[in-house]
Design a protein around this motif. Structure first.
Motif, PDB file in Angstrom:
ATOM      1  N   UNK A 217     -24.753  94.594  98.881  1.00 29.87           N
ATOM      2  CA  UNK A 217     -24.291  92.695  98.840  1.00 29.87           C
ATOM      3  C   UNK A 217     -24.379  92.718 100.037  1.00 29.87           C
ATOM      4  N   UNK A 218     -23.275  93.891 101.108  1.00 29.91           N
ATOM      5  CA  UNK A 218     -23.000  93.297 101.991  1.00 29.91           C
ATOM      6  C   UNK A 218     -24.201  93.124 102.954  1.00 29.91           C
TER       7      UNK A 218
ATOM      8  N   UNK B  82       5.758  96.777 115.936  1.00 27.08           N
ATOM      9  CA  UNK B  82       6.575  95.786 113.975  1.00 27.08           C
ATOM     10  C   UNK B  82       5.562  97.896 113.516  1.00 27.08           C
ATOM     11  N   UNK B  83       4.332  97.994 113.730  1.00 27.26           N
ATOM     12  CA  UNK B  83       3.283  99.201 112.694  1.00 27.26           C
ATOM     13  C   UNK B  83       4.199 100.205 112.164  1.00 27.26           C
ATOM     14  N   UNK B  84       4.372 100.660 111.345  1.00 26.79           N
ATOM     15  CA  UNK B  84       5.146 101.272 110.507  1.00 26.79           C
ATOM     16  C   UNK B  84       4.980 102.926 111.444  1.00 26.79           C
TER      17      UNK B  84
ATOM     18  N   UNK C 113      -5.784  98.093 112.029  1.00 28.98           N
ATOM     19  CA  UNK C 113      -4.985  97.046 111.250  1.00 28.98           C
ATOM     20  C   UNK C 113      -3.920  97.045 112.935  1.00 28.98           C
TER      21      UNK C 113
ATOM     22  N   UNK D 252      -1.845  95.053 116.029  1.00 32.45           N
ATOM     23  CA  UNK D 252      -1.594  94.117 116.873  1.00 32.45           C
ATOM     24  C   UNK D 252      -2.537  93.037 116.782  1.00 32.45           C
ATOM     25  N   UNK D 253      -3.333  92.811 117.909  1.00 31.95           N
ATOM     26  CA  UNK D 253      -3.840  91.553 117.511  1.00 31.95           C
ATOM     27  C   UNK D 253      -5.709  91.973 117.542  1.00 31.95           C
TER      28      UNK D 253
ATOM     29  N   UNK E  43     -26.121  99.078  94.569  1.00 29.13           N
ATOM     30  CA  UNK E  43     -26.461  98.601  94.168  1.00 29.13           C
ATOM     31  C   UNK E  43     -25.367  97.378  94.927  1.00 29.13           C
ATOM     32  N   UNK E  44     -23.524  97.940  95.273  1.00 26.43           N
ATOM     33  CA  UNK E  44     -22.569  96.741  95.470  1.00 26.43           C
ATOM     34  C   UNK E  44     -22.467  96.889  97.137  1.00 26.43           C
TER      35      UNK E  44
ATOM     36  N   UNK F  57     -26.435 103.818  91.920  1.00 26.21           N
ATOM     37  CA  UNK F  57     -24.964 103.010  91.845  1.00 26.21           C
ATOM     38  C   UNK F  57     -24.322 102.262  92.714  1.00 26.21           C
TER      39      UNK F  57
END
Lengths: 445, 242
Positions: free
Chosen positions: A19-20, A121-123, A145, A147-148, A15-16, A12
Motif C-alpha cells: 500500500x505504501x 528540547x529532545x529528551x 525527529x 529539530x527541523x 499486503x499492507x 501477509x
C-alpha cells in the motif's frame, strides 16, 4: 532464487506494505556511502580542538552572555564552525555558548545563546548532556525527529573541560531509510510476483476440476495462464536488470556511442507494436549530433522502455516523437545531448510526477497490470540515466501528453580540438514547450 | 516582541524563576514530542514492546507537570507578580497541562500500537506517519513560539490545523470502507481510528498552545480558527461492492 520463495512467506506483510508503494533509490549504495561516518565527530574534533584566544566575530561562535563567572568567555571556545555537521557547545548552565551554521539550520537561528533545554528540547539529547555533565563522557544517543529535519541523528556529547560540552549531530537518516527501503522492496517484489502466481494456480485448479472436460474454457484459461506467466517472467527480468544496474551504479560507462542508429534500432524493434496501434515513430536527430558516452545496451533499454510507455499511455493513432539534440554547455556543466520521447495522450496528474520513478509506483494499478506493466520501467530508466551522470526529466500536461527526456554526456573533446574550434557550440535546439501550467519533475544526479 | 539571542536575559530573581519554569515546560514539550514520534514508530514497525515503553514513560510527564504546577504556585505566592508576570505564569500553567494531555494521547497510541502489533497488519496504517509528522511539527513550532515568544509562528501553527483534519477525514472514510470489506478488519481498524483521532486531538492541542502564546505575546484573542474535521457529519461510505 530468493524472490520466488519470498512471495508466499511474506504474503501477509506484503499486503499492507504494498500500500505504501515501492521505494526506489540505491539501498546498497546508501549504506556503503554512510559507513565510516560514525567516526567523523571524533576525528574532526581532534583536528579542530584548538583553543582560540581572540574574540570571536563569527556568528557561529556567539559568546554566552549568561555566563556569570569571571573567566573570559571567548577564550575557551572551540572552533566548531569548521565542523561539517551540526555542532553546539553547551555550558554547564545549559546555555548554547556557540552553534555552527549547520546547527542553526537544524534548530533555527535562535539556538545560539539559548538554553538548550528550551531550544533543542529532545529528551535523549538532554539525557546525553546530563550524563556528560555527570562525568560520563563521551555520551552517545541515537535520536529520531530532531529539530527541523525529519531525520535520525547520532548525538555525541564530549566534555571539553571547564564545564563545556561539545554536542555533535551525525545524520543517520539515510542509513535508516535504506534499511526500511530494503524491507519494503522485498515485501513489494513478493507482492507483485504473488498476484500472477495466484492467478495461474487458480486456473490450474479450475482446469484440474470443474473445467477438465470443457474444451473452449481450457483454451481460454491456458491463454490467460500464458499471459500471466509471461508477466511474471518479465517482472523477474526487470528485477534482475535493476539489481545489475545498481551493482554498476558507480562504474561510469566509457564507450563512445552514436545515438542516431540507436534511435532507428528502437523504431525497428517496436515496429510491429507501433503498427498494430496505428502509431508512427517520428525520429528527429539534430544534424552533426556529437557522440555520447554510454553503454549501448543500457541506452537501448532506456529508449525501449520510454517508447513502450508512450505506446501504452498515448492515444491510438497519434505519433510518438523521438528526438535527440545537443544541449549548450554551461560553465558548470559538461556538454550534454538530450533525448526526448513525446506522446499525445491523457497526460499525468502533477501529484504523481515526483513518484513515477519509484519502484512499483503506478498511477492506475489496474490499467498498468492489464497492459502487462511491471511497475519497474521508469525505475530502471532512472537508474541507468543516473549511472551515466545524466538527468531525467518528466513533464506532462493533462489532456495533451507527456514528454520524458534524459541527458547524456558528450564524449569529451581533446583539448587541442577544443581550442581549434574556438568554443562555438550547438545551440539549444531542445523541444522545450515550457508553458507555465506544465508541471515538471527532475531527477538530479 | 523580544525574541532570540538579542532578547534581554533574565535579570532579577523573579525573571530567573520564570525562566526556570519556562525551561521545565519546554522540556516537557520536548518529551511529549519524542513520545509521539516513538509511539508512531512503534505502530509502524509493529513493535509492541516499544509501544508499552511509551505508555510507561508517560509517568515522567505527569511528574513534570506536577513540578511545574508547584513551581508556578510557589512563584505566585513568593513574589506577588504584576499583570505581565501573571499572564506568563498562567500561560505556563495552562501549557503544561495541555502538554500532559498530549502525553496521554501519545501513551494511548503506544498502548494501541502494542495491541495492533498482535493482530494482522492493517492497510490504511500508512497514512498515520504522515499525520503524526504534521501534528508533531505543529507541536514543535508551537513550543518554539512559546520559548521565543513569537506571535507570528504561533499564528502559523493555528492555520495549519486543517491539514491534520483533512488527513483524518480521508483516513476515516477509507477505514469505514475497509471495515465493510471484511469483519476481521474491524478490531484493528477501530484501534487505528482511535489512534488517528488521538493525533487529530494532538493537533488541536498544539493549536491551543499556539493560541495561548499568541495571546500572551499580543494580548489579543483570535476570534475564529479554521476547523476541518467533518467526520461528525459523516453518514455512510460509498462502496462499489455492496
Amino acid at each position: 532464487m530468493w524472490m520466488l520463495a519470498a512471495p508466499l512467506a511474506g504474503a501477509g506483510l506484503a499486503a499492507w506494505l504494498a500500500w505504501r508503494a515501492g521505494s526506489d533509490g540505491a539501498t546498497v549504495a546508501a549504506i556503503g556511502a554512510l559507513s565510516g561516518l560514525g567516526l567523523l565527530p571524533a576525528v574532526t574534533l581532534r583536528r579542530y580542538h584548538v583553543a582560540s584566544r581572540t574574540p570571536m566575530r563569527d556568528e557561529g561562535e556567539v559568546t554566552a552572555k549568561a555566563e556569570s563567572g569571571a573567566r573570559p568567555v571567548s577564550s575557551d571556545l572551540v572552533s566548531i564552525a569548521a565542523l561539517a555537521e551540526p555542532a553546539i557547545v553547551v555550558s554547564g548552565s545549559w546555555r548554547a555558548a556557540a552553534a555552527n551554521e549547520q546547527a542553526r539550520t537544524l534548530f533555527g537561528p535562535r539556538v545560539a545563546g539559548s538554553d538548550v533545554r528550551q531550544s533543542v528540547r529532545h529528551p535523549a539529547v538532554l539525557d546525553a548532556l546530563r550524563q556528560a555533565m555527570g562525568g560520563e563522557s563521551p555520551a552517545t544517543r541515537e535520536v529520531g525527529a530532531l529539530g527541523h529535519a525529519d531525520g535520525a541523528f547520532r548525538v555525541r556529547v564530549v566534555a571539553l573541560g571547564e564545564e563545556r560540552y561539545l554536542v555533535t549531530f551525525t545524520d543517520i537518516t539515510q542509513a535508516r531509510l535504506a534499511e526500511r527501503m530494503r524491507a519494503d522492496f522485498v515485501a513489494n517484489a513478493s507482492h507483485e510476483l504473488r498476484t500472477p502466481l495466484a492467478n495461474i494456480s487458480g486456473f490450474i485448479e479450475t482446469l484440474l476440476g470443474p473445467a477438465a472436460e470443457d474444451e473452449p474454457a481450457r483454451r481460454r484459461f491456458l491463454e490467460i495462464m500464458a499471459k500471466e506467466s509471461a508477466r511474471m517472467s518479465r517482472l523477474i527480468d526487470d528485477l534482475l536488470s535493476l539489481s545489475r544496474i545498481e551493482l554498476d551504479k558507480y562504474v561510469r560507462p566509457q564507450a563512445p556511442l552514436d545515438l542516431a542508429p540507436l534511435l532507428a534500432d528502437v523504431g525497428k524493434t517496436l515496429a510491429m507494436r507501433l503498427e498494430a496501434d496505428g502509431r508512427r515513430l517520428l525520429i528527429d536527430v539534430a544534424e552533426g549530433l556529437p557522440q555520447v558516452v554510454g553503454d549501448r545496451d543500457q541506452i537501448l533499454q532506456v529508449l525501449h522502455n520510454l517508447v513502450s510507455n508512450a505506446l501504452k499511455y498515448g492515444h491510438s493513432g497519434t505519433p510518438i516523437r523521438l528526438s535527440a539534440a545537443p544541449v549548450a554547455a554551461s560553465a558548470r556543466m559538461e556538454e550534454m545531448v538530450r533525448v526526448s520521447v513525446e506522446d499525445v495522450g491523457d497526460g499525468i496528474a502533477p501529484e504523481h510526477l515526483p513518484r513515477l520513478t519509484e519502484r512499483f509506483y503506478r498511477v492506475d494499478t489496474g490499467r498498468s497490470r492489464s497492459m502487462g506493466g511491471t511497475g519497474l520501467g521508469l525505475a530502471i530508466v532512472k537508474h541507468i540515466v543516473e549511472r551515466h551522470r545524466g538527468r531525467l526529466e518528466i513533464s506532462s500536461r493533462q489532456g495533451e501528453g507527456t514528454t520524458v527526456s534524459f541527458t547524456l554526456p558528450v564524449v569529451p573533446k581533446r583539448i587541442d580540438e577544443r581550442v581549434a574550434e574556438g568554443g562555438e557550440e550547438g545551440g539549444a535546439a531542445t523541444p522545450d514547450r515550457g508553458g507555465e501550467a506544465r508541471h515538471k519533475t527532475e531527477t538530479k544526479v | 516582541m523580544a525574541t532570540g539571542p538579542d532578547a534581554p536575559r533574565p535579570s532579577g530573581r523573579f525573571d530567573e524563576e520564570i525562566d526556570e519554569l519556562r525551561t521545565l515546560v519546554s522540556e516537557m514539550g520536548g518529551l511529549a514530542e519524542a513520545q509521539i514520534a516513538t509511539a508512531i514508530d512503534a505502530l509502524v514497525r509493529r513493535d509492541g514492546d516499544l509501544g508499552l515503553h511509551v505508555a510507561e514513560a508517560d509517568a515522567e510527564l505527569d511528574r513534570m507537570e506536577a513540578e511545574a504546577e508547584a513551581k508556578a504556585v510557589a512563584i505566585i505566592a513568593g513574589t506577588a507578580p504584576g499583570a505581565e508576570g501573571l499572564r506568563e505564569l498562567v500561560a505556563a500553567l495552562k501549557i503544561s497541562a495541555i502538554i500532559e494531555r498530549i502525553g496521554d494521547y501519545a501513551k494511548n497510541i503506544g498502548k494501541r500500537a502494542s495491541s495492533m502489533a498482535a493482530a494482522a497488519p492493517v492497510q490504511p496504517v500508512a497514512i498515520i506517519p504522515e499525520m503524526g509528522r504534521l501534528a508533531s511539527s505543529m507541536l514543535k513550532d508551537a513550543l518554539d513560539a512559546y520559548v521565543e515568544r513569537d506571535a507570528r509562528l504561533a499564528l502559523d501553527v493555528m492555520m495549519r490545523d486543517t491539514s491534520v483534519d483533512d488527513l483524518y477525514n480521508s483516513l476515516f472514510r477509507s477505514l469505514l470502507t475497509y471495515m465493510m470489506e471484511n469483519p476481521h478488519h474491524i478490531t484493528p481498524s477501530a484501534h487505528l481510528l482511535f489512534i488517528a483521532k488521538n493525533i487529530e486531538r494532538i493537533g488541536d492541542h498544539a493549536t491551543n498552545i499556539a493560541e495561548m502564546v499568541h495571546f500572551q505575546v499580543t494580548g489579543q484573542h483570535l476570534v475564529e480558527r479554521p476547523k476541518a474535521d467533518q467526520t461528525p457529519l459523516f453518514i455512510q461510505p460509498r462502496t462499489d461492492n455492496p
